[in-house]
Design an enzyme around this catalytic site. Sequence first.
Site, mmCIF file in Angstrom:
data_model
loop_
_atom_site.group_PDB
_atom_site.id
_atom_site.type_symbol
_atom_site.label_atom_id
_atom_site.label_comp_id
_atom_site.label_asym_id
_atom_site.label_seq_id
_atom_site.Cartn_x
_atom_site.Cartn_y
_atom_site.Cartn_z
ATOM 1 N N ILE A 23 -3.937 9.260 4.923
ATOM 2 C CA ILE A 23 -4.709 10.502 4.951
ATOM 3 C C ILE A 23 -6.087 10.227 4.372
ATOM 4 C CG2 ILE A 23 -4.809 12.906 4.191
ATOM 5 C CD1 ILE A 23 -1.761 12.769 3.774
ATOM 6 N N GLY A 24 -7.086 10.158 5.256
ATOM 7 C CA GLY A 24 -8.455 9.900 4.834
ATOM 8 C C GLY A 24 -9.287 11.160 4.869
ATOM 9 N N ASN A 25 -10.520 11.055 4.401
ATOM 10 C CA ASN A 25 -11.411 12.212 4.374
ATOM 11 C C ASN A 25 -11.800 12.684 5.769
ATOM 12 O OD1 ASN A 25 -12.038 12.708 1.451
ATOM 13 N ND2 ASN A 25 -12.591 10.550 1.565
ATOM 14 N N ASP A 58 -5.401 4.410 -0.715
ATOM 15 C CA ASP A 58 -5.757 3.620 0.465
ATOM 16 C C ASP A 58 -6.269 2.239 0.056
ATOM 17 O OD1 ASP A 58 -8.009 4.869 -0.679
ATOM 18 O OD2 ASP A 58 -9.106 4.923 1.210
ATOM 19 N N ARG A 59 -6.981 2.188 -1.066
ATOM 20 C CA ARG A 59 -7.520 0.912 -1.538
ATOM 21 C C ARG A 59 -6.408 0.025 -2.108
ATOM 22 N NH1 ARG A 59 -12.601 2.634 -5.087
ATOM 23 N NH2 ARG A 59 -13.162 0.423 -4.901
ATOM 24 N N THR A 102 -15.524 6.898 5.059
ATOM 25 C CA THR A 102 -16.424 7.959 4.610
ATOM 26 C C THR A 102 -17.313 7.430 3.487
ATOM 27 O OG1 THR A 102 -14.756 9.599 5.192
ATOM 28 C CG2 THR A 102 -16.535 10.322 3.742
ATOM 29 N N THR A 106 -39.079 6.524 16.094
ATOM 30 C CA THR A 106 -38.162 7.041 15.077
ATOM 31 C C THR A 106 -36.751 6.497 15.252
ATOM 32 O OG1 THR A 106 -39.461 9.076 14.925
ATOM 33 C CG2 THR A 106 -37.225 9.142 14.037
#
Length: 246
Positions: free
Chosen positions: A7-9, A103-104, A125, A176
């Site tokens: 479950i990530g951001n 997660d890490r 993220t 740009t």
Amino acid sequence: MYIIGDIGNTEIKIYLVNNKYIKIKKILLKTSLISHTYINKKLKFLKNKKIRFVLLSSVVPYAYKKLEIFFKNKFKISCTELKKVNFSKLVKLKVNRAQVGSDRIANAISVIDNKNNFIVVDFGTATTFDVIIKNTYHGGVIAPGISLSLNNLVNKASLIPMINLSKISKVVGTNTDLAVRSGFYWGYLGLIDNIILMIKKQTKKSFKIIFTGGLSNMFIKLKKNKPIIKKDLTIDGLLKLAKTIK
């Protein structure tokens, strides 16, 4: 059958794993859309499956809670978050467990081989650097995520358009679009190379460099380091941990 998930951001990766610990189905959920209705719709393929246990890594407590309720109501089983598992036989922590994302920890478990040292760079993220020496997680570095930084720049600067990030050969941009691409490509390339160099200087160790996450391919040609890309690192760490759960 088993469920492992990250479950990530930004997104949630869910895998259905068979009794031989082989991943047989993957589904992605958007974290921002998470709700009981959304989960029921996206995970309806699990109907009639006999799920033994669910192992998740999570950096988003509210999303974890909703998935926990789903599995309890549908399958009468409890979710297990990685940090609640005894993983000391796979990796030691030289940091406060509460101060490092699960997660890490999963990434560390995935690469660890008790012989080599690793720096894992995760392009999520946030852009994170994790230092693993032999069988021990020593800590890391957290920098702003590349996509997050770009979106923030576009939102705050009226004349900066949304662009697609990609490699660029020249540093000086003539418009740009090229100027922003150059800033992000060469800026993050330098940041990554320099942080890795500083970790080596501080630890006085040599490391294998592992890249994971969506934009890892873009930064494969570091000037001073040769990384290996492993896309499903967190999930592979969870799978490795799941094999130790009785």
